[in-house]
Design a protein around this motif. Structure first.
Motif, PDB file in Angstrom:
ATOM      1  N   PRO A 155      27.164  42.214  38.881  1.00  0.00           N
ATOM      2  CA  PRO A 155      28.199  42.241  37.837  1.00  0.00           C
ATOM      3  C   PRO A 155      29.619  42.157  38.361  1.00  0.00           C
ATOM      4  N   GLY A 156      29.885  42.716  39.547  1.00  0.00           N
ATOM      5  CA  GLY A 156      31.242  42.708  40.073  1.00  0.00           C
ATOM      6  C   GLY A 156      31.465  41.704  41.180  1.00  0.00           C
ATOM      7  N   ALA A 157      30.548  40.750  41.349  1.00  0.00           N
ATOM      8  CA  ALA A 157      30.686  39.738  42.407  1.00  0.00           C
ATOM      9  C   ALA A 157      31.628  38.637  41.935  1.00  0.00           C
ATOM     10  N   LEU A 158      32.895  38.979  41.796  1.00  0.00           N
ATOM     11  CA  LEU A 158      33.884  38.054  41.274  1.00  0.00           C
ATOM     12  C   LEU A 158      34.545  37.284  42.404  1.00  0.00           C
ATOM     13  N   ASP A 159      35.108  36.140  42.051  1.00  0.00           N
ATOM     14  CA  ASP A 159      35.880  35.359  42.998  1.00  0.00           C
ATOM     15  C   ASP A 159      37.031  36.214  43.536  1.00  0.00           C
ATOM     16  N   MET A 160      37.374  36.016  44.800  1.00  0.00           N
ATOM     17  CA  MET A 160      38.398  36.869  45.397  1.00  0.00           C
ATOM     18  C   MET A 160      39.750  36.714  44.699  1.00  0.00           C
ATOM     19  N   HIS A 161      39.996  35.578  44.066  1.00  0.00           N
ATOM     20  CA  HIS A 161      41.248  35.396  43.329  1.00  0.00           C
ATOM     21  C   HIS A 161      41.263  36.279  42.083  1.00  0.00           C
ATOM     22  N   ASP A 162      40.111  36.472  41.453  1.00  0.00           N
ATOM     23  CA  ASP A 162      40.029  37.357  40.285  1.00  0.00           C
ATOM     24  C   ASP A 162      40.321  38.801  40.682  1.00  0.00           C
ATOM     25  N   ILE A 163      39.759  39.234  41.824  1.00  0.00           N
ATOM     26  CA  ILE A 163      40.015  40.593  42.287  1.00  0.00           C
ATOM     27  C   ILE A 163      41.478  40.736  42.709  1.00  0.00           C
ATOM     28  N   GLY A 164      42.028  39.697  43.329  1.00  0.00           N
ATOM     29  CA  GLY A 164      43.448  39.724  43.684  1.00  0.00           C
ATOM     30  C   GLY A 164      44.327  39.884  42.457  1.00  0.00           C
ATOM     31  N   ASP A 165      43.987  39.163  41.390  1.00  0.00           N
ATOM     32  CA  ASP A 165      44.732  39.302  40.132  1.00  0.00           C
ATOM     33  C   ASP A 165      44.596  40.711  39.567  1.00  0.00           C
ATOM     34  N   ALA A 166      43.394  41.287  39.677  1.00  0.00           N
ATOM     35  CA  ALA A 166      43.170  42.644  39.172  1.00  0.00           C
ATOM     36  C   ALA A 166      44.002  43.665  39.943  1.00  0.00           C
ATOM     37  N   LEU A 167      44.187  43.440  41.244  1.00  0.00           N
ATOM     38  CA  LEU A 167      45.039  44.325  42.034  1.00  0.00           C
ATOM     39  C   LEU A 167      46.479  44.282  41.528  1.00  0.00           C
ATOM     40  N   VAL A 168      46.985  43.079  41.269  1.00  0.00           N
ATOM     41  CA  VAL A 168      48.354  42.933  40.773  1.00  0.00           C
ATOM     42  C   VAL A 168      48.490  43.571  39.396  1.00  0.00           C
ATOM     43  N   GLN A 169      47.523  43.330  38.516  1.00  0.00           N
ATOM     44  CA  GLN A 169      47.565  43.885  37.164  1.00  0.00           C
ATOM     45  C   GLN A 169      47.546  45.407  37.170  1.00  0.00           C
ATOM     46  N   ASN A 170      46.941  45.977  38.200  1.00  0.00           N
ATOM     47  CA  ASN A 170      46.864  47.439  38.288  1.00  0.00           C
ATOM     48  C   ASN A 170      47.936  48.018  39.206  1.00  0.00           C
ATOM     49  N   ARG A 171      49.019  47.245  39.427  1.00  0.00           N
ATOM     50  CA  ARG A 171      50.244  47.704  40.069  1.00  0.00           C
ATOM     51  C   ARG A 171      50.108  47.984  41.560  1.00  0.00           C
ATOM     52  N   TYR A 172      49.144  47.344  42.201  1.00  0.00           N
ATOM     53  CA  TYR A 172      49.099  47.400  43.663  1.00  0.00           C
ATOM     54  C   TYR A 172      50.125  46.419  44.226  1.00  0.00           C
ATOM     55  N   SER A 173      50.578  46.703  45.435  1.00  0.00           N
ATOM     56  CA  SER A 173      51.584  45.862  46.079  1.00  0.00           C
ATOM     57  C   SER A 173      50.996  45.139  47.290  1.00  0.00           C
ATOM     58  N   ASP A 174      51.508  43.957  47.534  1.00  0.00           N
ATOM     59  CA  ASP A 174      51.171  43.162  48.730  1.00  0.00           C
ATOM     60  C   ASP A 174      49.668  43.016  48.942  1.00  0.00           C
ATOM     61  N   PRO A 175      48.923  42.576  47.926  1.00  0.00           N
ATOM     62  CA  PRO A 175      47.472  42.412  48.125  1.00  0.00           C
ATOM     63  C   PRO A 175      47.167  41.290  49.107  1.00  0.00           C
ATOM     64  N   VAL A 176      46.158  41.507  49.924  1.00  0.00           N
ATOM     65  CA  VAL A 176      45.686  40.509  50.880  1.00  0.00           C
ATOM     66  C   VAL A 176      44.189  40.358  50.683  1.00  0.00           C
ATOM     67  N   MET A 177      43.738  39.117  50.478  1.00  0.00           N
ATOM     68  CA  MET A 177      42.321  38.837  50.269  1.00  0.00           C
ATOM     69  C   MET A 177      41.873  37.775  51.267  1.00  0.00           C
ATOM     70  N   ASP A 178      40.683  37.932  51.806  1.00  0.00           N
ATOM     71  CA  ASP A 178      40.080  36.878  52.614  1.00  0.00           C
ATOM     72  C   ASP A 178      38.567  37.020  52.539  1.00  0.00           C
ATOM     73  N   MET A 179      37.857  36.048  53.044  1.00  0.00           N
ATOM     74  CA  MET A 179      36.396  36.080  52.951  1.00  0.00           C
ATOM     75  C   MET A 179      35.783  35.376  54.149  1.00  0.00           C
ATOM     76  N   GLU A 180      34.503  35.647  54.339  1.00  0.00           N
ATOM     77  CA  GLU A 180      33.730  34.964  55.366  1.00  0.00           C
ATOM     78  C   GLU A 180      32.285  34.875  54.895  1.00  0.00           C
ATOM     79  N   TYR A 181      31.538  33.951  55.489  1.00  0.00           N
ATOM     80  CA  TYR A 181      30.121  33.813  55.190  1.00  0.00           C
ATOM     81  C   TYR A 181      29.305  34.352  56.357  1.00  0.00           C
ATOM     82  N   LEU A 182      28.289  35.122  56.032  1.00  0.00           N
ATOM     83  CA  LEU A 182      27.277  35.530  56.995  1.00  0.00           C
ATOM     84  C   LEU A 182      25.968  34.860  56.595  1.00  0.00           C
ATOM     85  N   TYR A 183      25.215  34.420  57.569  1.00  0.00           N
ATOM     86  CA  TYR A 183      23.966  33.706  57.286  1.00  0.00           C
ATOM     87  C   TYR A 183      22.799  34.460  57.922  1.00  0.00           C
TER      88      TYR A 183
END
Length: 253
Positions: A155-183
């Motif tokens: 349910p919460g496996a959202l795109d990192m841009h969606d979570i980044g937007d949620a951080l801004v909407q909830n008044r967090y500052s200077d959010p940093v998002m990145d990702m990697e793949y593990l196989y």
């Protein structure tokens, strides 16, 4: 996620600590979410000496006062056999300088509400850091089981841009998002099936013979990392050009 994948959380824990290494931070109160078999408390104590460390496991919050753990208080509860966390929040009187969430956010039905709750319990200048399974996790299972029925979405496996937007909407500052793949590669379809269940990608009750195993015996994990600060906590929500201060936050000199 079951204890059969505690090794994965342990690996992500090390990667999260590596990402925090260049950040100047001396927290006195830390919340780790969740507790799990294989959690290396010594690594946190070494990285943040002298900090009080709380961890969440099922209904309890455990407090580590370097190298000593004791039961502190009831926090919430977990839905039985579903793997989804109820968003009941942190105890009202709890306050932390650092909150770390390790592969838990993807199991929450409302990640934005959880971020808002954490904001309330982070001190001014505090940091939230998290890692979660992104939407590409287990894409091989979806491709192999096109008819559906045996898979479930995180349910919460959202795109990192969606979570980044949620951080801004909830008044967090200077959010940093990145990702990697593990196989992950498997020797047997049974092992892949077991991990799919442990990750919450295969519906509970699905038997191995009902499930179509991917021919390549591989499983992709999308690991999304993020962190953000709590700054100007007394500032109300406004537009990009205007800041609003709550009346109760105005102090006389």
């Amino acid at each position: 996620m079951t204890t059969s994948l505690s090794w994965l959380r342990a690996e992500i824990q090390e990667r999260m600590l590596d990402k925090l290494a260049p950040i100047k931070l001396s927290p006195k109160q830390i919340l780790l979410e969740p507790d799990f078999s294989g959690l290396n408390r010594r690594a946190f104590i070494k990285r943040f000496p002298g900090a009080q460390i709380d961890t969440i496991l099922d209904r309890q919050i455990y407090r580590t006062i370097p190298l000593r753990i004791k039961l502190q208080q009831t926090l919430g509860r977990v839905l039985p056999n579903s793997g989804q966390l109820l968003d009941q929040g942190i105890p009202a009187d709890a306050s932390y300088d650092l909150i770390l969430s390790n592969l838990s956010l993807q199991s929450r039905s409302n990640p934005g509400a959880w971020l808002a709750n954490c904001h309330q319990h982070l001190t001014e200048g505090g940091l939230i850091s998290f890692a979660y399974l992104g939407p590409d996790t287990g894409k091989e299972l979806r491709n192999a089981n096109l008819e559906g029925g045996h898979l479930q979405a995180l349910p919460g496996a959202l795109d990192m841009h969606d979570i980044g937007d949620a951080l801004v909407q909830n008044r967090y500052s200077d959010p940093v998002m990145d990702m990697e793949y593990l196989y992950l590669e498997y020797e047997t379809g049974q092992a892949l099936y077991d991990d799919g269940l442990a990750l919450g990608l295969i519906s509970a009750g699905t038997q191995f013979h009902q499930f179509k195993v991917p021919a390549a015996l591989k499983l992709t994990l999308e690991i999304v990392y993020g962190h953000a600060w709590v700054l100007a906590k007394n500032r109300g929500i406004g537009d990009s050009k205007t800041a609003y201060i709550r009346v109760d936050a105005i102090k006389r000199k």
